[in-house]
Design an enzyme around this catalytic site. Structure first.
Site, PDB file in Angstrom:
ATOM      1  N   SER A 101      -3.076  -8.495 -12.567  1.00 20.24           N
ATOM      2  CA  SER A 101      -3.495  -7.350 -11.775  1.00 20.24           C
ATOM      3  C   SER A 101      -2.626  -6.129 -12.110  1.00 20.24           C
ATOM      4  O   SER A 101      -2.568  -5.704 -13.258  1.00 20.24           O
ATOM      5  CB  SER A 101      -3.431  -7.718 -10.288  1.00 20.24           C
ATOM      6  OG  SER A 101      -3.973  -6.720  -9.479  1.00 20.24           O
ATOM      7  N   HIS A 126      -8.155  -7.555 -13.325  1.00 16.68           N
ATOM      8  CA  HIS A 126      -9.317  -7.532 -12.440  1.00 16.68           C
ATOM      9  C   HIS A 126      -9.381  -6.169 -11.778  1.00 16.68           C
ATOM     10  O   HIS A 126      -8.499  -5.338 -11.943  1.00 16.68           O
ATOM     11  CB  HIS A 126      -9.300  -8.673 -11.415  1.00 16.68           C
ATOM     12  CG  HIS A 126      -8.181  -8.622 -10.426  1.00 16.68           C
ATOM     13  ND1 HIS A 126      -7.929  -9.638  -9.540  1.00 16.68           N
ATOM     14  CD2 HIS A 126      -7.236  -7.676 -10.160  1.00 16.68           C
ATOM     15  CE1 HIS A 126      -6.892  -9.335  -8.786  1.00 16.68           C
ATOM     16  NE2 HIS A 126      -6.463  -8.150  -9.140  1.00 16.68           N
TER      17      HIS A 126
END
Length: 203
Positions: A101, A126
């Site tokens: 992330s 993501h």
């Protein structure tokens, strides 16, 4: 049983005796930052402050940032990202363990040619999340628009940092997108997979 803050011996130049200082302080003296936890405001403030200090001490010498983080706050991560681009030293980034992330975003944000991963690292991209949306319908709409704006901007930055087309970035980050160290190199998140610290120091 918690072991507390790790401490290591350090002798100041010209001093006959060593003193015990925190491991983090010792690493800072070597211009090494370690992001080894979820990224939040407290961590970001510390990392930003140390980068600014190291910039004032020697604006020409690289700062090395090791990353082993599951990600975290978008705003905290962007504070680190902006400071990485604000200071004059090159920022060497090294993934050890995982960079997921926002951790993966910061890994890719290192100086081009100086972004590394250890062989068994795992990288995950993501789409960003700004947390649970609650409140009145108008508040939810405002927050949803802001989430889409942040998502678009981060995808644009990832495209710049990796060299991937924006459309591919947008497709890939719709769900958790995992890469090995070698896959991250092919994708453009890192420039090289390394074995030894000296390889990162050599740039």
């Amino acid at each position: 049983m918690p072991i507390g803050v790790p401490r290591v011996p350090y002798r100041l130049p010209g001093e006959p005796y060593s003193q015990w200082i925190s491991l983090d302080d010792r690493l800072y003296q070597e211009r090494i930052l370690f992001i080894g936890e979820p990224i939040d405001d407290n961590l970001a403030n510390t990392i930003v402050g140390v980068m600014l200090y190291l910039n004032s001490q020697d604006p020409q010498k690289d700062i090395v940032m090791y990353i082993n983080s599951p990600g975290g706050s978008v705003t905290a991560g962007m504070a680190i990202y902006d400071t990485m681009n604000h200071v004059k030293p090159d920022i060497v980034t090294v993934c050890v363990g995982q960079a997921a992330s926002m951790g993966a975003f910061l890994l890719a944000a290192g100086t081009k040619g100086k972004r590394f991963a250890l062989p068994h690292s795992r990288i995950m991209l993501h789409q960003p999340s700004l947390g649970m949306i609650q409140g009145q319908a108008s508040d939810i709409e405002i927050r949803a628009r802001e989430t889409l704006r942040v998502k678009r901007r981060m995808n644009e930055l990832l495209a710049q940092m990796t060299g991937q087309p924006l459309e591919k970035i947008e497709r890939d980050v719709e769900r958790d997108f995992y890469l090995s160290a070698t896959e991250a190199q092919a994708y453009g998140i890192v420039d090289r997979v390394i074995q030894e610290r000296s390889e990162a120091m050599a740039g």
